[in-house]
Design a protein around this motif. Sequence first.
Motif, PDB file in Angstrom:
ATOM      1  N   GLY A  50      -3.898   5.098  -8.180  1.00 18.52           N
ATOM      2  CA  GLY A  50      -4.022   6.400  -7.538  1.00 18.52           C
ATOM      3  C   GLY A  50      -2.713   7.001  -7.083  1.00 18.52           C
ATOM      4  N   GLU A  51      -1.575   6.361  -7.422  1.00 19.68           N
ATOM      5  CA  GLU A  51      -0.242   6.891  -7.125  1.00 19.68           C
ATOM      6  C   GLU A  51      -0.006   7.145  -5.634  1.00 19.68           C
ATOM      7  OE1 GLU A  51       1.448   9.809 -10.153  1.00 19.68           O
ATOM      8  OE2 GLU A  51      -0.620   9.656 -10.877  1.00 19.68           O
ATOM      9  N   PHE A  52      -0.540   6.272  -4.796  1.00 19.15           N
ATOM     10  CA  PHE A  52      -0.359   6.466  -3.358  1.00 19.15           C
ATOM     11  C   PHE A  52       1.116   6.507  -2.979  1.00 19.15           C
ATOM     12  CE2 PHE A  52       0.083   1.851  -3.578  1.00 19.15           C
ATOM     13  CZ  PHE A  52       1.041   1.580  -2.612  1.00 19.15           C
ATOM     14  N   PHE A  53       1.943   5.814  -3.737  1.00 19.94           N
ATOM     15  CA  PHE A  53       3.365   5.678  -3.421  1.00 19.94           C
ATOM     16  C   PHE A  53       4.139   6.974  -3.652  1.00 19.94           C
ATOM     17  CE2 PHE A  53       2.184   4.066  -7.563  1.00 19.94           C
ATOM     18  CZ  PHE A  53       2.979   4.804  -8.423  1.00 19.94           C
ATOM     19  N   THR A  54       3.510   7.964  -4.269  1.00 23.32           N
ATOM     20  CA  THR A  54       4.161   9.263  -4.486  1.00 23.32           C
ATOM     21  C   THR A  54       3.703  10.308  -3.478  1.00 23.32           C
ATOM     22  OG1 THR A  54       2.491  10.194  -5.994  1.00 23.32           O
ATOM     23  CG2 THR A  54       4.197   8.769  -6.962  1.00 23.32           C
ATOM     24  N   MET A  55       2.833   9.925  -2.562  1.00 25.19           N
ATOM     25  CA  MET A  55       2.167  10.894  -1.697  1.00 25.19           C
ATOM     26  C   MET A  55       2.601  10.752  -0.248  1.00 25.19           C
ATOM     27  SD  MET A  55      -1.575  10.394  -3.498  1.00 25.19           S
ATOM     28  CE  MET A  55      -2.403  11.716  -2.611  1.00 25.19           C
ATOM     29  N   THR A  56       2.623  11.882   0.461  1.00 31.86           N
ATOM     30  CA  THR A  56       2.900  11.855   1.894  1.00 31.86           C
ATOM     31  C   THR A  56       1.687  11.324   2.639  1.00 31.86           C
ATOM     32  OG1 THR A  56       2.036  14.085   2.313  1.00 31.86           O
ATOM     33  CG2 THR A  56       4.374  13.896   1.636  1.00 31.86           C
ATOM     34  N   ALA A  57       1.895  10.952   3.888  1.00 29.78           N
ATOM     35  CA  ALA A  57       0.775  10.471   4.707  1.00 29.78           C
ATOM     36  C   ALA A  57      -0.299  11.538   4.822  1.00 29.78           C
ATOM     37  CB  ALA A  57       1.285  10.047   6.079  1.00 29.78           C
ATOM     38  N   ALA A  58       0.115  12.795   4.968  1.00 31.67           N
ATOM     39  CA  ALA A  58      -0.859  13.887   5.089  1.00 31.67           C
ATOM     40  C   ALA A  58      -1.663  14.048   3.802  1.00 31.67           C
ATOM     41  CB  ALA A  58      -0.143  15.185   5.437  1.00 31.67           C
ATOM     42  N   GLU A  59      -0.996  13.928   2.652  1.00 33.72           N
ATOM     43  CA  GLU A  59      -1.707  14.035   1.374  1.00 33.72           C
ATOM     44  C   GLU A  59      -2.679  12.881   1.194  1.00 33.72           C
ATOM     45  OE1 GLU A  59       1.267  16.263  -1.744  1.00 33.72           O
ATOM     46  OE2 GLU A  59       1.748  14.202  -1.170  1.00 33.72           O
ATOM     47  N   ARG A  60      -2.275  11.710   1.607  1.00 37.46           N
ATOM     48  CA  ARG A  60      -3.176  10.562   1.497  1.00 37.46           C
ATOM     49  C   ARG A  60      -4.406  10.769   2.379  1.00 37.46           C
ATOM     50  NH1 ARG A  60       0.481   5.118   1.733  1.00 37.46           N
ATOM     51  NH2 ARG A  60      -1.546   4.164   1.327  1.00 37.46           N
ATOM     52  N   VAL A  75     -22.176   5.896  -3.342  1.00 37.08           N
ATOM     53  CA  VAL A  75     -21.664   4.533  -3.531  1.00 37.08           C
ATOM     54  C   VAL A  75     -20.641   4.276  -2.434  1.00 37.08           C
ATOM     55  CG1 VAL A  75     -22.016   4.517  -6.044  1.00 37.08           C
ATOM     56  CG2 VAL A  75     -19.814   5.278  -5.095  1.00 37.08           C
ATOM     57  N   ALA A  76     -20.194   3.047  -2.350  1.00 37.00           N
ATOM     58  CA  ALA A  76     -19.178   2.700  -1.363  1.00 37.00           C
ATOM     59  C   ALA A  76     -17.823   3.272  -1.772  1.00 37.00           C
ATOM     60  CB  ALA A  76     -19.072   1.189  -1.217  1.00 37.00           C
ATOM     61  N   VAL A  77     -17.094   3.768  -0.769  1.00 40.42           N
ATOM     62  CA  VAL A  77     -15.733   4.261  -0.968  1.00 40.42           C
ATOM     63  C   VAL A  77     -14.760   3.289  -0.298  1.00 40.42           C
ATOM     64  CG1 VAL A  77     -14.064   6.080  -0.435  1.00 40.42           C
ATOM     65  CG2 VAL A  77     -16.419   6.686  -1.074  1.00 40.42           C
ATOM     66  N   THR A  78     -13.868   2.728  -1.093  1.00 45.54           N
ATOM     67  CA  THR A  78     -12.796   1.878  -0.575  1.00 45.54           C
ATOM     68  C   THR A  78     -11.497   2.665  -0.663  1.00 45.54           C
ATOM     69  OG1 THR A  78     -13.914  -0.153  -1.270  1.00 45.54           O
ATOM     70  CG2 THR A  78     -11.539  -0.296  -0.890  1.00 45.54           C
ATOM     71  N   VAL A  79     -10.667   2.535   0.357  1.00 41.92           N
ATOM     72  CA  VAL A  79      -9.417   3.299   0.421  1.00 41.92           C
ATOM     73  C   VAL A  79      -8.237   2.352   0.502  1.00 41.92           C
ATOM     74  CG1 VAL A  79      -8.031   4.891   1.806  1.00 41.92           C
ATOM     75  CG2 VAL A  79     -10.490   5.300   1.513  1.00 41.92           C
ATOM     76  N   GLY A  80      -7.277   2.525  -0.399  1.00 38.30           N
ATOM     77  CA  GLY A  80      -6.051   1.758  -0.333  1.00 38.30           C
ATOM     78  C   GLY A  80      -5.167   2.238   0.804  1.00 38.30           C
ATOM     79  N   VAL A  81      -4.661   1.285   1.595  1.00 42.92           N
ATOM     80  CA  VAL A  81      -3.796   1.630   2.729  1.00 42.92           C
ATOM     81  C   VAL A  81      -2.469   0.885   2.584  1.00 42.92           C
ATOM     82  CG1 VAL A  81      -5.681   2.238   4.278  1.00 42.92           C
ATOM     83  CG2 VAL A  81      -4.896  -0.126   4.215  1.00 42.92           C
ATOM     84  N   GLY A  82      -1.952   0.908   1.370  1.00 39.77           N
ATOM     85  CA  GLY A  82      -0.715   0.205   1.094  1.00 39.77           C
ATOM     86  C   GLY A  82       0.477   0.838   1.786  1.00 39.77           C
ATOM     87  N   SER A  83       1.266   0.018   2.452  1.00 37.65           N
ATOM     88  CA  SER A  83       2.494   0.475   3.089  1.00 37.65           C
ATOM     89  C   SER A  83       3.310  -0.740   3.492  1.00 37.65           C
ATOM     90  CB  SER A  83       2.199   1.325   4.323  1.00 37.65           C
ATOM     91  OG  SER A  83       3.395   1.702   4.976  1.00 37.65           O
ATOM     92  N   ASP A  84       4.633  -0.637   3.380  1.00 33.57           N
ATOM     93  CA  ASP A  84       5.477  -1.708   3.898  1.00 33.57           C
ATOM     94  C   ASP A  84       5.497  -1.705   5.416  1.00 33.57           C
ATOM     95  OD1 ASP A  84       6.524  -3.529   2.093  1.00 33.57           O
ATOM     96  OD2 ASP A  84       7.987  -2.117   1.338  1.00 33.57           O
ATOM     97  N   SER A  85       5.215  -0.552   6.008  1.00 35.65           N
ATOM     98  CA  SER A  85       5.143  -0.441   7.466  1.00 35.65           C
ATOM     99  C   SER A  85       3.758  -0.828   7.947  1.00 35.65           C
ATOM    100  CB  SER A  85       5.458   0.992   7.899  1.00 35.65           C
ATOM    101  OG  SER A  85       5.044   1.223   9.222  1.00 35.65           O
ATOM    102  N   THR A  86       3.677  -1.867   8.751  1.00 35.00           N
ATOM    103  CA  THR A  86       2.378  -2.277   9.284  1.00 35.00           C
ATOM    104  C   THR A  86       1.774  -1.171  10.129  1.00 35.00           C
ATOM    105  OG1 THR A  86       3.026  -4.604   9.260  1.00 35.00           O
ATOM    106  CG2 THR A  86       1.198  -4.006  10.689  1.00 35.00           C
ATOM    107  N   ALA A  87       2.591  -0.496  10.932  1.00 34.19           N
ATOM    108  CA  ALA A  87       2.083   0.592  11.769  1.00 34.19           C
ATOM    109  C   ALA A  87       1.495   1.710  10.918  1.00 34.19           C
ATOM    110  CB  ALA A  87       3.207   1.130  12.651  1.00 34.19           C
ATOM    111  N   GLU A  88       2.150   2.024   9.791  1.00 33.12           N
ATOM    112  CA  GLU A  88       1.634   3.075   8.914  1.00 33.12           C
ATOM    113  C   GLU A  88       0.331   2.629   8.244  1.00 33.12           C
ATOM    114  OE1 GLU A  88       1.583   6.818   7.018  1.00 33.12           O
ATOM    115  OE2 GLU A  88       2.701   6.056   8.748  1.00 33.12           O
ATOM    116  N   ALA A  89       0.258   1.362   7.823  1.00 33.47           N
ATOM    117  CA  ALA A  89      -0.978   0.851   7.223  1.00 33.47           C
ATOM    118  C   ALA A  89      -2.130   0.914   8.220  1.00 33.47           C
ATOM    119  CB  ALA A  89      -0.774  -0.582   6.739  1.00 33.47           C
ATOM    120  N   VAL A  90      -1.855   0.581   9.471  1.00 33.35           N
ATOM    121  CA  VAL A  90      -2.875   0.654  10.518  1.00 33.35           C
ATOM    122  C   VAL A  90      -3.340   2.096  10.702  1.00 33.35           C
ATOM    123  CG1 VAL A  90      -3.217   0.483  13.025  1.00 33.35           C
ATOM    124  CG2 VAL A  90      -2.232  -1.442  11.758  1.00 33.35           C
TER     125      VAL A  90
END
Length: 297
Positions: A50-60, A75-90
């Motif tokens: 889903g190219e999350f790594f190209t998107m701003t936090a607001a876009e995500r 159906v169930a929706v799962t959302v990727g919360v990938g980030s090197d920053s733990t605070a951002e992932a939270v």
Amino acid sequence: MTELRTGGTHVLLVTPFLPDHERDRESLSSLIEHVLDAGADGVIALGTTGEFFTMTAAERADTVDEVVELVRGRVAVTVGVGSDSTAEAVKLARHAQTAGADCVMVLPPFYFAKSADAQLAHFSAVAEAVDIPVMIYDGADGIEVDATTVAALAQEFDNVKYVKMALPAPQRVAELRRLAPQVTVFAGDDATLVSALRLGAAGSAIATGNFLPKEVIALHAAANSGDWDKASEVFADSLLHGVAATANPKNQFIARIKAVLAAQGVIAHATVRPPLAQLKPYETEDLLASVRAAGIL
């Protein structure tokens, strides 16, 4: 909250973009209807595909809101919360929960790929921050999450319920089931799907379902009935060709999947965002010739 169904596929959605690189909501809606009409058991937004790594936090955040709205609880929706920053992932995980997502998929921190302690701290912080289920992503960019780490997390947090095992090492499924039996394992490597299901994966979380959803679902139906010859036949007849055409070179796999989806008329444009590069015209021609010969178009 919708529990993640087992026995089928949770499709790792691409994020469609317009030629100016803005998000394409109309194509996102078309893609979701395409995979749900085929019978997909769930969708996963903002994974690597889903190219999350190209998107701003607001876009995500906006994409999460749109996917939840478009799926409408079917159906169930799962959302990727990938980030090197733990605070951002939270922060991303909390937004996903507020938006109505059913699960969050957490990637290991990339800069500490070999640190079990860093992974444990990162995953624990996200699991503690939300009430909805958590899916651990084992194999993101080849980064292993040791089965003992998964077991420790599942022991401490009741909401650590799933693992996406995306390494081309299906034997890890059996290891995860042995060490963390309370966790449901989804096969995440398209090329070794049948082997992973044979070893106990409860379903799949793969990208091929974007453009071959009916075939992926047919494979699961065969596996669920214990007809492994049929499952292998479905894989060899269609999925193998689709995986081979889109997976290599690795740095093009998202652009290649989008090119096939655009040719199928599912999305309007095959646009990817930098640093990903668009396929050259001859690369698109060769790709589409390959999938056309395989009966995918």
